[in-house]
Design an enzyme around this catalytic site. Structure first.
Site, mmCIF file in Angstrom:
data_model
loop_
_atom_site.group_PDB
_atom_site.id
_atom_site.type_symbol
_atom_site.label_atom_id
_atom_site.label_comp_id
_atom_site.label_asym_id
_atom_site.label_seq_id
_atom_site.Cartn_x
_atom_site.Cartn_y
_atom_site.Cartn_z
ATOM 1 N N LYS A 173 0.847 -1.200 0.000
ATOM 2 C CA LYS A 173 0.000 0.000 0.000
ATOM 3 C C LYS A 173 0.880 1.245 0.000
ATOM 4 C CE LYS A 173 -2.010 2.609 3.165
ATOM 5 N NZ LYS A 173 -2.042 3.904 2.445
ATOM 6 N N GLY A 226 7.300 5.132 7.826
ATOM 7 C CA GLY A 226 6.342 6.211 8.067
ATOM 8 C C GLY A 226 6.624 6.869 9.406
ATOM 9 N N GLU A 248 10.727 1.639 9.919
ATOM 10 C CA GLU A 248 11.623 2.769 9.624
ATOM 11 C C GLU A 248 10.820 4.033 9.868
ATOM 12 O OE1 GLU A 248 13.370 2.311 5.738
ATOM 13 O OE2 GLU A 248 14.653 0.748 6.516
ATOM 14 N N CYS A 282 13.213 11.930 5.654
ATOM 15 C CA CYS A 282 13.435 11.561 7.057
ATOM 16 C C CYS A 282 14.894 11.807 7.466
ATOM 17 C CB CYS A 282 13.072 10.095 7.266
ATOM 18 S SG CYS A 282 13.930 9.017 6.103
ATOM 19 N N GLU A 383 9.305 16.244 15.207
ATOM 20 C CA GLU A 383 9.579 16.174 13.768
ATOM 21 C C GLU A 383 8.602 17.080 13.019
ATOM 22 O OE1 GLU A 383 8.621 12.566 11.580
ATOM 23 O OE2 GLU A 383 10.550 12.688 10.557
HETATM 24 P P1 NDP Z 1 2.433 7.984 8.124
HETATM 25 O O1 NDP Z 1 2.927 7.234 9.286
HETATM 26 O O2 NDP Z 1 1.274 8.889 8.287
HETATM 27 O O3 NDP Z 1 2.049 7.015 6.926
HETATM 28 C C1 NDP Z 1 2.930 6.062 6.391
HETATM 29 C C2 NDP Z 1 2.124 4.990 5.690
HETATM 30 O O4 NDP Z 1 1.362 4.277 6.669
HETATM 31 C C3 NDP Z 1 1.115 5.528 4.686
HETATM 32 O O5 NDP Z 1 0.964 4.622 3.622
HETATM 33 C C4 NDP Z 1 -0.146 5.581 5.523
HETATM 34 O O6 NDP Z 1 -1.300 5.601 4.737
HETATM 35 C C5 NDP Z 1 -0.007 4.310 6.335
HETATM 36 N N1 NDP Z 1 -0.778 4.250 7.576
HETATM 37 C C6 NDP Z 1 -1.282 5.263 8.320
HETATM 38 N N2 NDP Z 1 -1.954 4.769 9.384
HETATM 39 C C7 NDP Z 1 -1.880 3.408 9.309
HETATM 40 C C8 NDP Z 1 -2.375 2.337 10.118
HETATM 41 N N3 NDP Z 1 -3.104 2.556 11.207
HETATM 42 N N4 NDP Z 1 -2.096 1.072 9.738
HETATM 43 C C9 NDP Z 1 -1.355 0.826 8.642
HETATM 44 N N5 NDP Z 1 -0.875 1.792 7.826
HETATM 45 C C10 NDP Z 1 -1.126 3.080 8.166
HETATM 46 O O7 NDP Z 1 3.684 8.765 7.549
HETATM 47 P P2 NDP Z 1 3.724 9.828 6.402
HETATM 48 O O8 NDP Z 1 3.164 9.219 5.141
HETATM 49 O O9 NDP Z 1 3.157 11.098 6.900
HETATM 50 O O10 NDP Z 1 5.295 9.955 6.143
HETATM 51 C C11 NDP Z 1 6.099 10.794 6.847
HETATM 52 C C12 NDP Z 1 6.832 10.053 7.951
HETATM 53 O O11 NDP Z 1 7.604 8.987 7.408
HETATM 54 C C13 NDP Z 1 7.795 10.933 8.678
HETATM 55 O O12 NDP Z 1 7.682 10.716 10.054
HETATM 56 C C14 NDP Z 1 9.149 10.450 8.185
HETATM 57 O O13 NDP Z 1 10.207 10.694 9.073
HETATM 58 C C15 NDP Z 1 8.897 9.008 7.993
HETATM 59 N N6 NDP Z 1 9.886 8.432 7.105
HETATM 60 C C16 NDP Z 1 10.848 7.595 7.614
HETATM 61 C C17 NDP Z 1 11.842 7.088 6.813
HETATM 62 C C18 NDP Z 1 12.874 6.146 7.343
HETATM 63 O O14 NDP Z 1 13.532 5.507 6.520
HETATM 64 N N7 NDP Z 1 13.066 6.033 8.626
HETATM 65 C C19 NDP Z 1 11.914 7.448 5.388
HETATM 66 C C20 NDP Z 1 10.863 8.330 4.957
HETATM 67 C C21 NDP Z 1 9.885 8.796 5.791
HETATM 68 P P3 NDP Z 1 -1.974 7.004 4.296
HETATM 69 O O15 NDP Z 1 -0.902 7.940 3.932
HETATM 70 O O16 NDP Z 1 -2.766 6.590 3.134
HETATM 71 O O17 NDP Z 1 -2.769 7.455 5.457
#
Ligand code: NDP
Length: 476
Positions: A173, A226, A248, A282, A383
């Site tokens: 997803k 995320g 991550e 990130c 963040e």
């Molecule tokens: P989110 O945590 O909001 O979302 C990440 C993914 O998880 C999306 O596909 C989202 O769907 C999905 N998601 C949200 N809620 C749920 C749930 N309850 N169960 C399963 N999946 C869920 O992050 P963002 O998209 O806002 O991304 C930004 C974040 O990602 C920042 O904190 C950043 O630091 C981190 N990040 C970390 C990296 C790393 O390598 N450590 C690299 C890049 C980013 P949807 O968007 O459709 O709601």
């Protein structure tokens, strides 16, 4: 345009026929619809993946490798189209998508096409006992890959490529905010000959579609990138089912600058590490700590360089900073600038929305530099994930180290110095997953990648990803 789910090799509408609007952040307008998938869609995807697994897990490594290489080639062939699609969906400059995001998506497939042919199980002879222990590594089965919006195809493929290389079938997803290149990837994998059911892409909201993936008992491992709050939630849901988890998560990375560094290189790189992809990486260095001796000079030069960045339409080649990914995210980032003002932070540059000519409703924000008096302020502890950095001076190595580590996150750090002893000390004592010395975002795909503290658990990249994506069994 209507994006479809990709299940069992077919493009399908969501079972409930519910749709979500997809925005172009550069103009702030809806330009398509994506499935609002439910448990039923996830169920169909799992059935397809389970059906495909016996054959895929038994497919020779040479064949798997050929298909992954072919996917990489097709991504490269479609570079321009994919980069434009990514830019339109995400708001990032097309130049960045062309140079970084899409080539890296191709590299992810090419790397694991090669890596899987070199990955092996192990054997240990129990000398004197007339026995050999075989450590057999086997595909897990059906695995879930969930990725964020900031580097859409780059991170989506970072998870999918090792998962299928390792012999698993995948339910993936992308973020509902940036679904387009994931949709385009489905067609590419089909053209490359990936058998039906090996990769299933289900679009929808995190809280429903994502949640259904994490909750599904037959999905045995979750690779998630995320936010930290989402990661913690996923861990709570998955733990009672004993799923394998790789998380991550977020970062609040220090950029530590000493007076003895190569100043020009540091300055140029610091502009990039602060504002690349609108600061939505990130690994961006969002807390800049500068040795007192060069603090005033750095402040002046940094503001000057940042003021030269062009914020504008992402599709124009000359644009350095595009639009933020969504209206909600723009509002969140802007709220931190307001917090800064209440906390006594001093805005040295930026802070305001920008109306880009011809795209007045786009989500543009000036790159913003804020001088803070304490590392304890919310701006330095939370963040923000946008084009906002803070700066503050330090006097000694001990103070710099203490400031760098004084945060709940532990993803990466950047260190600017030409003192070897200091480099060794900091690299050892920084509580992060990766330390860059006199550089930033240099990645070798063979190395394990991940964070410490609330930046996540587990490591992906190289053989670590393949180890995570397979189960271990010993027989003697
Ligand atoms: P989110 O945590 O909001 O979302 C990440 C993914 O998880 C999306 O596909 C989202 O769907 C999905 N998601 C949200 N809620 C749920 C749930 N309850 N169960 C399963 N999946 C869920 O992050 P963002 O998209 O806002 O991304 C930004 C974040 O990602 C920042 O904190 C950043 O630091 C981190 N990040 C970390 C990296 C790393 O390598 N450590 C690299 C890049 C980013 P949807 O968007 O459709 O709601």
């Amino acid at each position: 345009m209507k994006i479809q789910n990709y299940i069992n090799g077919e493009f399908l509408p969501p079972v409930a026929d519910r749709w979500i609007e997809n925005y172009n952040p550069a103009i702030g307008e809806v330009y398509g619809q994506i499935p609002d998938s439910t448990k039923e869609d996830v169920e169909k995807a799992v059935e397809a993946a389970e059906k495909a697994f016996p054959s895929w897990s038994n497919t020779t490594l040479t064949r798997r490798s050929e298909i992954l290489s072919k996917i990489a080639d097709l991504i490269k062939e479609k570079l321009t189209f994919l980069a434009e699609s990514e830019s339109k969906d995400n708001g990032k400059p097309v130049s960045l998508a062309t140079q970084i995001d899409i080539p890296r998506a191709a590299s992810n497939f090419q790397f694991f096409a090669n890596a899987i042919t070199q990955f092996s199980s192990e054997a240990h002879e129990s000398v004197g006992l007339n026995a050999v222990n075989f450590t057999l590594r086997q595909p897990i089965g059906v695995v879930g890959c969930i990725s964020p919006w900031n580097l859409p195809l780059y991170l989506f493929t970072w998870k999918i490529a090792p998962a299928i290389a390792a012999g698993n079938c995948v339910i993936a997803k992308p973020s509902e905010v940036t679904p387009m290149t994931a949709y385009l990837l489905a067609e590419i994998t089909k053209d490359a000959g990936l058998p039906k059911g090996v990769l299933n892409i289900v679009h929808g909201l995190g809280t429903s579609t994502g949640q259904a993936i994490v909750e599904h008992k037959k999905i045995k491992a979750i690779s998630f990138t995320g936010g930290t709050t989402t990661g913690a939630h996923i861990a709570r849901v998955a733990a009672p089912m004993f799923k394998k988890l790789s998380l991550e998560l977020g970062g609040k990375n220090p950029n530590i600058i000493f007076a003895d560094c190569d100043y020009d290189k540091m300055l140029e790189t610091t502009v990039r590490s602060s504002f690349a992809n609108q600061g939505q990486i990130c690994l961006c260095g969002s807390r800049i700590f500068v040795e007192e001796k060069i603090y005033e000079k750095f402040k002046k030069d940094f503001v000057q360089k940042v003021s030269e960045l062009k914020v504008g339409n992402p599709l124009e080649e000359s644009t350095n900073i595009g639009a933020l990914v969504s209206k909600e995210h723009l509002e969140k980032v802007k709220s931190y600038i307001d917090i800064a003002e209440n906390e006594g932070g001093k805005i040295l540059f930026g802070g305001d929305r920008i109306a880009v000519k011809g795209s007045e409703n786009g989500y543009y924000l000036q790159p913003t530099i804020i001088e803070v008096a304490s590392n304890q302020c919310r701006l330095n502890q939370e963040e923000i994930f946008g084009p906002v950095v803070t700066i503050m001076p330090f006097k000694t190595d001990e103070e710099a180290l203490q400031l760098a580590n004084d945060v709940k996150y532990g993803l990466s750090a950047t260190l600017w110095t030409n003192n070897l002893n200091r480099t060794l000390q900091f690299s050892k004592q920084l509580h992060v997953g990766i330390v860059w010395v006199n550089t930033w975002l240099m990645r070798d795909l063979r190395t394990p990648f991940g964070g410490q503290k609330e930046s996540g658990i587990g490591r992906e990249g190289g053989f670590e990803a393949l180890r995570f994506l397979q189960n271990l069994k010993i027989y003697v």
